[in-house]
Design a protein around this motif. Structure first.
Motif, PDB file in Angstrom:
ATOM      1  N   SER A 164       0.846  -1.188   0.000  1.00 55.58           N
ATOM      2  CA  SER A 164       0.000   0.000   0.000  1.00 55.58           C
ATOM      3  C   SER A 164       0.878   1.232   0.000  1.00 55.58           C
ATOM      4  CB  SER A 164      -0.884   0.002   1.247  1.00 55.58           C
ATOM      5  OG  SER A 164      -0.124   0.374   2.366  1.00 55.58           O
ATOM      6  N   HIS A 165       0.223   2.372  -0.002  1.00 51.85           N
ATOM      7  CA  HIS A 165       0.976   3.623  -0.077  1.00 51.85           C
ATOM      8  C   HIS A 165       1.723   3.878   1.229  1.00 51.85           C
ATOM      9  CE1 HIS A 165      -1.003   4.439  -3.887  1.00 51.85           C
ATOM     10  NE2 HIS A 165      -1.987   3.787  -3.335  1.00 51.85           N
ATOM     11  N   SER A 166       1.365   3.138   2.271  1.00 53.18           N
ATOM     12  CA  SER A 166       2.137   3.228   3.512  1.00 53.18           C
ATOM     13  C   SER A 166       3.208   2.140   3.543  1.00 53.18           C
ATOM     14  CB  SER A 166       1.208   3.100   4.721  1.00 53.18           C
ATOM     15  OG  SER A 166       0.508   1.876   4.660  1.00 53.18           O
ATOM     16  N   GLN A 167       3.376   1.458   2.386  1.00 57.05           N
ATOM     17  CA  GLN A 167       4.396   0.424   2.244  1.00 57.05           C
ATOM     18  C   GLN A 167       4.229  -0.689   3.292  1.00 57.05           C
ATOM     19  OE1 GLN A 167       6.693   0.408  -0.403  1.00 57.05           O
ATOM     20  NE2 GLN A 167       5.260   1.979  -1.034  1.00 57.05           N
ATOM     21  N   SER A 191      -0.405 -11.299   4.663  1.00 57.69           N
ATOM     22  CA  SER A 191      -1.555 -11.559   3.800  1.00 57.69           C
ATOM     23  C   SER A 191      -2.708 -10.670   4.218  1.00 57.69           C
ATOM     24  CB  SER A 191      -1.971 -13.028   3.937  1.00 57.69           C
ATOM     25  OG  SER A 191      -3.286 -13.204   3.489  1.00 57.69           O
ATOM     26  N   THR A 192      -3.538 -10.259   3.237  1.00 53.15           N
ATOM     27  CA  THR A 192      -4.685  -9.419   3.570  1.00 53.15           C
ATOM     28  C   THR A 192      -5.729 -10.185   4.371  1.00 53.15           C
ATOM     29  OG1 THR A 192      -5.512  -9.913   1.371  1.00 53.15           O
ATOM     30  CG2 THR A 192      -4.496  -7.768   1.691  1.00 53.15           C
ATOM     31  N   GLU A 193      -5.610 -11.520   4.428  1.00 50.12           N
ATOM     32  CA  GLU A 193      -6.549 -12.270   5.261  1.00 50.12           C
ATOM     33  C   GLU A 193      -6.330 -11.975   6.745  1.00 50.12           C
ATOM     34  OE1 GLU A 193      -6.894 -14.868   1.591  1.00 50.12           O
ATOM     35  OE2 GLU A 193      -5.316 -13.719   2.524  1.00 50.12           O
ATOM     36  N   THR A 194      -5.126 -11.565   7.111  1.00 54.25           N
ATOM     37  CA  THR A 194      -4.802 -11.392   8.534  1.00 54.25           C
ATOM     38  C   THR A 194      -4.578  -9.930   8.893  1.00 54.25           C
ATOM     39  OG1 THR A 194      -2.457 -11.752   8.064  1.00 54.25           O
ATOM     40  CG2 THR A 194      -3.770 -13.678   8.694  1.00 54.25           C
ATOM     41  N   GLN A 195      -4.770  -9.028   7.955  1.00 56.01           N
ATOM     42  CA  GLN A 195      -4.571  -7.618   8.272  1.00 56.01           C
ATOM     43  C   GLN A 195      -5.759  -6.818   7.786  1.00 56.01           C
ATOM     44  OE1 GLN A 195      -0.947  -7.128   5.938  1.00 56.01           O
ATOM     45  NE2 GLN A 195      -2.023  -5.806   4.515  1.00 56.01           N
ATOM     46  N   ALA A 196      -5.863  -5.592   8.296  1.00 55.40           N
ATOM     47  CA  ALA A 196      -6.955  -4.718   7.882  1.00 55.40           C
ATOM     48  C   ALA A 196      -6.806  -4.391   6.397  1.00 55.40           C
ATOM     49  CB  ALA A 196      -6.909  -3.440   8.704  1.00 55.40           C
ATOM     50  N   LYS A 240     -19.704   5.092   2.067  1.00 50.06           N
ATOM     51  CA  LYS A 240     -19.886   3.864   2.854  1.00 50.06           C
ATOM     52  C   LYS A 240     -18.806   2.884   2.409  1.00 50.06           C
ATOM     53  CE  LYS A 240     -23.124   0.060   3.714  1.00 50.06           C
ATOM     54  NZ  LYS A 240     -22.471  -0.327   4.951  1.00 50.06           N
ATOM     55  N   LEU A 241     -17.831   2.625   3.273  1.00 44.74           N
ATOM     56  CA  LEU A 241     -16.643   1.868   2.885  1.00 44.74           C
ATOM     57  C   LEU A 241     -16.814   0.372   3.109  1.00 44.74           C
ATOM     58  CD1 LEU A 241     -14.241   4.496   4.395  1.00 44.74           C
ATOM     59  CD2 LEU A 241     -14.368   3.925   1.978  1.00 44.74           C
ATOM     60  N   VAL A 242     -16.313  -0.400   2.158  1.00 49.12           N
ATOM     61  CA  VAL A 242     -16.362  -1.865   2.234  1.00 49.12           C
ATOM     62  C   VAL A 242     -14.993  -2.420   1.829  1.00 49.12           C
ATOM     63  CG1 VAL A 242     -18.831  -1.984   1.716  1.00 49.12           C
ATOM     64  CG2 VAL A 242     -17.176  -2.095  -0.162  1.00 49.12           C
ATOM     65  N   ASP A 243     -14.776  -3.683   2.125  1.00 47.43           N
ATOM     66  CA  ASP A 243     -13.537  -4.363   1.726  1.00 47.43           C
ATOM     67  C   ASP A 243     -13.718  -4.914   0.314  1.00 47.43           C
ATOM     68  OD1 ASP A 243     -11.401  -6.082   1.305  1.00 47.43           O
ATOM     69  OD2 ASP A 243     -11.399  -6.887   3.338  1.00 47.43           O
ATOM     70  N   PHE A 244     -12.920  -4.423  -0.608  1.00 45.09           N
ATOM     71  CA  PHE A 244     -12.963  -4.878  -1.995  1.00 45.09           C
ATOM     72  C   PHE A 244     -11.553  -5.317  -2.380  1.00 45.09           C
ATOM     73  CE2 PHE A 244     -12.514  -4.054  -6.587  1.00 45.09           C
ATOM     74  CZ  PHE A 244     -13.563  -4.816  -7.069  1.00 45.09           C
ATOM     75  N   SER A 245     -11.374  -6.625  -2.586  1.00 41.19           N
ATOM     76  CA  SER A 245     -10.060  -7.170  -2.964  1.00 41.19           C
ATOM     77  C   SER A 245      -8.953  -6.720  -2.013  1.00 41.19           C
ATOM     78  CB  SER A 245      -9.696  -6.757  -4.402  1.00 41.19           C
ATOM     79  OG  SER A 245     -10.613  -7.289  -5.313  1.00 41.19           O
ATOM     80  N   TRP A 277      -8.950  -3.966  -0.227  1.00 38.03           N
ATOM     81  CA  TRP A 277      -8.859  -2.506  -0.173  1.00 38.03           C
ATOM     82  C   TRP A 277     -10.153  -1.923   0.389  1.00 38.03           C
ATOM     83  CZ3 TRP A 277      -4.543   0.346  -1.600  1.00 38.03           C
ATOM     84  CH2 TRP A 277      -3.518  -0.379  -2.209  1.00 38.03           C
ATOM     85  N   GLU A 278     -10.027  -0.891   1.203  1.00 37.76           N
ATOM     86  CA  GLU A 278     -11.191  -0.224   1.781  1.00 37.76           C
ATOM     87  C   GLU A 278     -11.650   0.865   0.813  1.00 37.76           C
ATOM     88  OE1 GLU A 278     -12.433   1.040   6.337  1.00 37.76           O
ATOM     89  OE2 GLU A 278     -10.330   0.732   5.815  1.00 37.76           O
ATOM     90  N   LEU A 279     -12.778   0.603   0.153  1.00 32.50           N
ATOM     91  CA  LEU A 279     -13.270   1.493  -0.896  1.00 32.50           C
ATOM     92  C   LEU A 279     -14.763   1.755  -0.717  1.00 32.50           C
ATOM     93  CD1 LEU A 279     -11.395  -0.130  -3.918  1.00 32.50           C
ATOM     94  CD2 LEU A 279     -11.043   2.200  -3.084  1.00 32.50           C
ATOM     95  N   PRO A 280     -15.267   2.875  -1.241  1.00 32.42           N
ATOM     96  CA  PRO A 280     -16.691   3.205  -1.068  1.00 32.42           C
ATOM     97  C   PRO A 280     -17.597   2.387  -1.984  1.00 32.42           C
ATOM     98  CG  PRO A 280     -15.605   4.897  -2.369  1.00 32.42           C
ATOM     99  CD  PRO A 280     -14.524   3.942  -1.937  1.00 32.42           C
TER     100      PRO A 280
END
Length: 400
Positions: free
Chosen positions: A7-10, A16-21, A37-42, A44-47
């Motif tokens: 991510s942009h915060s490196q 794995s994204t299964e174990t992290q936000a 309204k944000l949801v988890d998409f692949s 990523w937290e996106l509206p």
């Protein structure tokens, strides 16, 4: 496969994204401030929307809307063998790219001729030693693995650009409103043909790039910039009457436009011929791209034994909603009964009816009776088979 792009915060690539936000794009705070309204998409937290998915859909069809697509993967390719590598990697042929900025849509196939991903590649210099690939977030890991696997023996470097953000500005008034927001871009935008990109470094600064591409069936552009510049750009677009739109509207718009969503309408088990990507195959010469031999062989076999499938649109004019995974039944109860499957389905805000993208036997014709059992209880309803797209440039593409 979930996206574990840095991510942009490196974020640590090994996690794995299964174990992290879920990861956040540079526009996360912009979405929060715009009541997204944000949801988890692949991963990523996106509206999903900013209040009304229907209003956002209609804004793109009739005026101008914008989407945060910063989760998509940008990879810059450089080296003496860049063109040769892409001609091996992709089913479409980058030799078609004759001018700097020109874009090519292509499938990237596995050895069995199935689709690993669909992507866009841009020619970035006249010497054909620099290209840019934009690919899907959900397939990031396997895409990068394939890039590097095929790169063995080629003189190239592959540089992922996670620090970049991307905003899609779409709709009949999108380009006009963008030029209003950025007057210095007006001449560049006016000369930008469909599926062509332009470097804005000299006009706007480092990392700025605009291309007349999109995923909505409307006119518009996709703008790439450094993530640090994205929030101010988002606010500028908003101030110029470009409406923020979420994943919900993005999905209904692309379905109306008959555009594939990876992992739904195609995947590694599906041939380009079975998902309306036959037009992207460059087969006129004997170029040996990955998956060609198996794909061509399977295509011939399926035609010979009448198992060939095709992608179509389905329209339901009675009540109900067509959903992904539903079975499509052709000539139900007869000796000639066949089946297919819905790969994407929704209620179309533009058509006020339910629509679907489906994969059905290639032999199906206008004379066949095509139905779907909406509730799985044996109550079949008739659906109309249409050539995709349903809607393009705000207009219905079939006779009522």
């Amino acid at each position: 496969m979930t996206d574990t792009q840095a991510s942009h915060s490196q974020d640590n690539h090994s996690q794995s994204t299964e174990t992290q936000a879920p990861q956040r794009t540079p526009l996360y705070q912009s979405h929060v401030d715009s009541n997204g309204k944000l949801v988890d998409f692949s991963g990523w937290e996106l509206p999903i929307h900013y209040g009304s998915q229907i209003e956002e859909h209609d804004a793109v069809r009739t005026d101008a809307g914008m989407f945060d697509v910063s989760h998509m993967v940008v990879a810059d390719i450089k080296g003496a063998d860049a063109k040769a590598w892409l001609q091996k990697l992709l089913a479409n042929d980058v030799d078609k790219l004759k001018n700097v900025g020109k874009a090519l849509y292509s499938g990237m196939l596995n050895e069995q001729g199935g689709v690993i991903d669909d992507l866009i590649v841009y020619l970035m210099n006249a010497e054909t030693t620099e290209y840019r690939i934009v690919s899907n977030a959900a397939t990031r890991d396997k895409d990068m693995a394939q890039f590097h696997k095929v790169a063995e023996g080629f003189d190239i470097t592959i540089t992922e650009r996670p620090e970049l953000a991307m905003i899609a500005v779409q709709g009949p008034n999108a380009v006009e409103k963008l030029a209003q927001a950025k007057p210095s871009w007006a001449d560049t935008l006016a000369g930008l043909k469909p599926f062509v990109g332009a470097d804005l470094t000299d006009i706007e600064g480092t990392d700025w790039f605009v291309a007349r591409t999109g995923y909505t069936g409307e006119d518009g552009v996709e703008v790439i910039m450094n993530g640090d510049d994205a929030p101010a750009f988002f606010e500028l677009l908003k101030a110029n009457g470009i409406k923020p739109a979420g994943l919900g509207a993005r999905d209904t718009l692309r379905m109306e436009a008959g555009m594939n969503l990876y992992g739904h309408d195609m995947d590694e088990t599906i041939s380009p011929y079975e998902c309306n990507m036959g037009w992207t195959l460059a087969l006129k010469d004997d170029r040996d791209f990955v998956g060609r031999t198996a794909m061509v062989s399977k295509r011939k076999q399926s035609k010979d034994d009448s198992t060939a499938m095709k992608q179509v649109g389905l329209l339901l004019t009675t009540r109900g909603v067509l959903r992904e995974g539903m079975t499509v039944t052709i000539n139900q109860g007869t000796d000639n009964e066949q089946t297919g499957i819905i790969t994407s389905g929704t209620f179309s805000p533009s058509l006020k009816n339910s629509i679907a993208i489906a994969r059905i036997p290639a032999s199906v014709s206008d004379d066949d009776n095509v139905q779907v059992d909406l509730r799985g209880k044996g109550k079949f309803v008739d659906v109309r088979v249409l050539k995709l797209p349903f809607v393009r440039n705000g207009k219905q593409q079939f006779d009522s």
